[in-house]
Design a protein around this motif. Sequence first.
Motif: not given
Length: 102
Positions: A3, A25, A28-34
Motif C-alpha cells: 500500500q 486516533w 492508532e491508525q499509524w500502527k496499521r501502516l507500513k
Amino acid sequence: MRQTVLLDTGPLISFLAAGLGHHEWVVEQWKRLKPPMLTCEAVLTEAAFLLKREGVDTDSLFALLERGVIRVALEIEDQAADLRTLMRRYRNRPMSLADACL
C-alpha cells in the motif's frame, strides 16, 4: 500488494502533538501502516510551522524522516509545471501548495 500512503499535514501534526485533537486516533491508525509514508516538502514546511506555533519541538518531525517513517516523494522543482497547472485550475478553491503536491 504494497500500500502507498500519502501523508498530509493534519495527520502528521496530530501524530506528533499529543495535545492536539485526534492525536490518539491518528496514533492508532499509524500502527496499521507500513512505512514509508510519502509526503512532500510543502507538507513538512507546514507541519514544522504548525508544530512550532503549538509549542511542540520539531525534532520529532526530523526523527521520522531520519528513520524512514516518512519520505519526501515529490520534488517541487521537478514537478513545477504540473503544480502550477493545478494551482491555476483550482485558483478559486482553498488549495495550498502542499495540497497540490499530494
